[in-house]
Scaffold this motif. Structure first.
Motif, mmCIF file in Angstrom:
data_model
loop_
_atom_site.group_PDB
_atom_site.id
_atom_site.type_symbol
_atom_site.label_atom_id
_atom_site.label_comp_id
_atom_site.label_asym_id
_atom_site.label_seq_id
_atom_site.Cartn_x
_atom_site.Cartn_y
_atom_site.Cartn_z
ATOM 1 N N TYR A 1 41.263 83.318 39.570
ATOM 2 C CA TYR A 1 41.526 81.872 39.626
ATOM 3 C C TYR A 1 40.621 81.206 40.654
ATOM 4 C CZ TYR A 1 44.297 77.573 39.534
ATOM 5 O OH TYR A 1 44.714 76.258 39.387
ATOM 6 N N ASN A 2 40.500 81.811 41.829
ATOM 7 C CA ASN A 2 39.680 81.234 42.895
ATOM 8 C C ASN A 2 38.195 81.325 42.588
ATOM 9 O OD1 ASN A 2 41.283 80.406 45.559
ATOM 10 N ND2 ASN A 2 42.387 82.091 44.572
ATOM 11 N N TYR B 1 48.021 74.088 36.094
ATOM 12 C CA TYR B 1 48.045 75.220 36.997
ATOM 13 C C TYR B 1 49.464 75.766 37.243
ATOM 14 C CZ TYR B 1 49.976 73.383 41.372
ATOM 15 O OH TYR B 1 50.809 72.904 42.337
ATOM 16 N N HIS C 1 46.833 74.596 45.125
ATOM 17 C CA HIS C 1 47.163 75.493 44.008
ATOM 18 C C HIS C 1 47.472 76.890 44.535
ATOM 19 C CE1 HIS C 1 44.942 72.959 40.704
ATOM 20 N NE2 HIS C 1 45.825 72.257 41.410
ATOM 21 N N ASN C 2 46.632 77.370 45.470
ATOM 22 C CA ASN C 2 46.820 78.708 46.023
ATOM 23 C C ASN C 2 48.146 78.834 46.764
ATOM 24 O OD1 ASN C 2 44.558 80.552 45.475
ATOM 25 N ND2 ASN C 2 43.307 78.979 46.424
ATOM 26 N N GLN D 1 42.713 75.982 31.383
ATOM 27 C CA GLN D 1 42.605 75.007 32.487
ATOM 28 C C GLN D 1 41.156 74.679 32.811
ATOM 29 O OE1 GLN D 1 45.056 75.895 35.926
ATOM 30 N NE2 GLN D 1 43.704 74.706 37.272
ATOM 31 N N SER D 2 40.256 75.658 32.602
ATOM 32 C CA SER D 2 38.842 75.412 32.907
ATOM 33 C C SER D 2 38.226 74.370 31.982
ATOM 34 C CB SER D 2 38.050 76.717 32.802
ATOM 35 O OG SER D 2 38.009 77.186 31.454
ATOM 36 N N MET E 1 50.226 79.138 35.877
ATOM 37 C CA MET E 1 49.903 80.358 36.601
ATOM 38 C C MET E 1 51.110 80.847 37.412
ATOM 39 S SD MET E 1 46.967 81.308 35.687
ATOM 40 C CE MET E 1 46.745 82.613 36.883
ATOM 41 N N ILE F 1 43.789 80.512 32.575
ATOM 42 C CA ILE F 1 42.592 80.143 33.345
ATOM 43 C C ILE F 1 41.541 79.540 32.417
ATOM 44 C CG2 ILE F 1 40.644 81.090 34.654
ATOM 45 C CD1 ILE F 1 42.600 83.090 35.899
#
Length: 385
Positions: free
Chosen positions: A159-160, A127, A177-178, A115-116, A130, A112
């Motif tokens: 993540y969200n 992603y 992604h979710n 990716q941020s 993950m 995370i």
């Protein structure tokens, strides 16, 4: 069929723990070596995959963000490195699941963090990591299902929060992604649950089969009426004593016991009373010897006592008198007119050219000398070959 039907009721449905705490502890202890090897292997492979993902940085991470990305990656790798080192100490066994869980949490939060720092247009290349963490947690490192479920739920929420609230990813991108992360959880989670459940059921069946095997093995070595060792187990115990006597020259003794008057009691009171009588005799003989000694029933109304590691010949005289005295006391259910006594033959060893069969034979012959003479006594066998 009885084993298969009894398995699920002993296992909690969701947390997959055995209802019996002792069985749960035994399972953890017995499976720990496999968990240890599995965990170490998964940590090494996971660290290698983490480094391989760094190759993506060449194309998708801006030069100004490269330092921060690698700092996040190396920081996340510190946790599995520490856990790998701890796995070689006793601390690891007590909290193995928590240590392995920490590796998964570090891997997820590390991805995370990486990716941020990647531009939105390049996020699609990162992603999927993950998804890999999800399968890694459920199916590879050896974390139990409840722990894995909690870890991946935490990572999904994080993540969200990071990409939905802090970085304000477009809704359709975050939703896509979710979809894949949640799908990975459903597939990997179901697989992890079923594998662990089946593994625990198999362990339970193995334990039950082992108990049955032990039970039947014990029955094959013990007299079904009195529970005393039978002739087969007695031979093994004498063989052990024989070997010890040869090594240490320690005096051992075998006492062949034949009950006098048992047939008359059995004929007069019946076989059921005769069986109860034999059980009383067995208990009295057991109460008269030490824990290291062996009392065996070798057939009918014949018993054998193996006396281990005697200090002197006087000990065997004392034991023979004690055994005779224990059988002279009135027995429950037997009229006073029907008395029970015993004839005992004693064989001391070691002696030259001794063997298990010869020890029993000499004691038997000594017993017959008592039986044909006065009965209710004992006699020592001649030690000359």
């Amino acid at each position: 069929m009885a084993i298969a039907q009894g398995t699920p009721s002993m296992l909690r449905r969701f947390c997959l723990r055995f209802r019996d705490p002792q069985l749960e502890d035994a399972y953890r202890h017995d499976t720990f070596p496999r968990t240890l090897i599995h965990g170490r292997t998964a940590i090494l492979v996971g660290m290698l995959v983490y480094l391989l993902c760094g190759l993506l940085d060449i194309w998708f991470v801006p030069p100004e963000a490269n330092s921060g990305v690698w700092q996040s990656r190396l920081t996340a790798m510190l946790v599995p490195s520490l856990v790998l080192a701890v796995s070689f100490t006793a601390i690891f066994q007590r909290l193995a699941q928590w240590w392995l869980a920490a590796v998964c949490v570090a891997a997820g939060f590390g991805m995370i963090a990486i990716q941020s720092q990647v531009p939105l247009e390049n996020a699609a290349y990162y992603y999927p990591a993950m998804v890999m963490v999800t399968f890694y947690t459920y199916n590879f490192i050896g974390v139990r299902f409840p722990y894995a479920l909690g870890i991946d739920a935490l990572l999904l929420v994080s993540y969200n929060l990071v990409f939905g609230l802090l970085l304000d990813y477009p809704g359709h991108i975050l939703f896509s992604h979710n979809v894949f992360i949640v799908s990975a959880n459903l597939i990997a989670g179901t697989t992890g649950y079923l594998v662990e459940r089946q593994g625990r059921q198999l362990y339970l069946r193995e334990q039950q089969l082992e108990k049955e095997r032990h039970y039947h093995h014990e029955r094959s070595l013990h007299d079904p009426l009195t529970g005393l060792p039978n002739r087969v187990l007695l031979h093994d115990r004498i063989q052990q004593a024989l070997a010890a006597s040869q090594r240490q020259r320690q005096l051992q003794g075998g006492l062949f016991i034949d009950l006098d008057g048992f047939k008359a009691i059995n004929d007069r009171l019946g076989h059921q009373m005769g069986d109860l009588l034999l059980m009383q005799v067995a208990q009295r003989l057991k109460n008269s010897v030490r824990r290291v000694d062996t009392v065996a029933r070798i057939g009918g109304d014949e018993f054998f006592v193996l006396a281990r590691d005697l200090a002197s010949e006087q000990d065997i005289h004392h034991l023979a008198e004690k055994l005779l005295a224990s059988l002279r006391s009135p027995l429950a259910g037997v009229p006073e007119t029907l008395s029970l006594r015993a004839s005992i033959g004693v064989c001391l060893f070691p002696y030259s050219e001794m063997s298990v069969d010869d020890i029993i034979h000499r004691a038997d012959m000594a017993m017959y000398r008592v039986k044909t003479a006065q009965k209710d006594g004992y006699c020592l066998a001649e030690l000359e070959p």
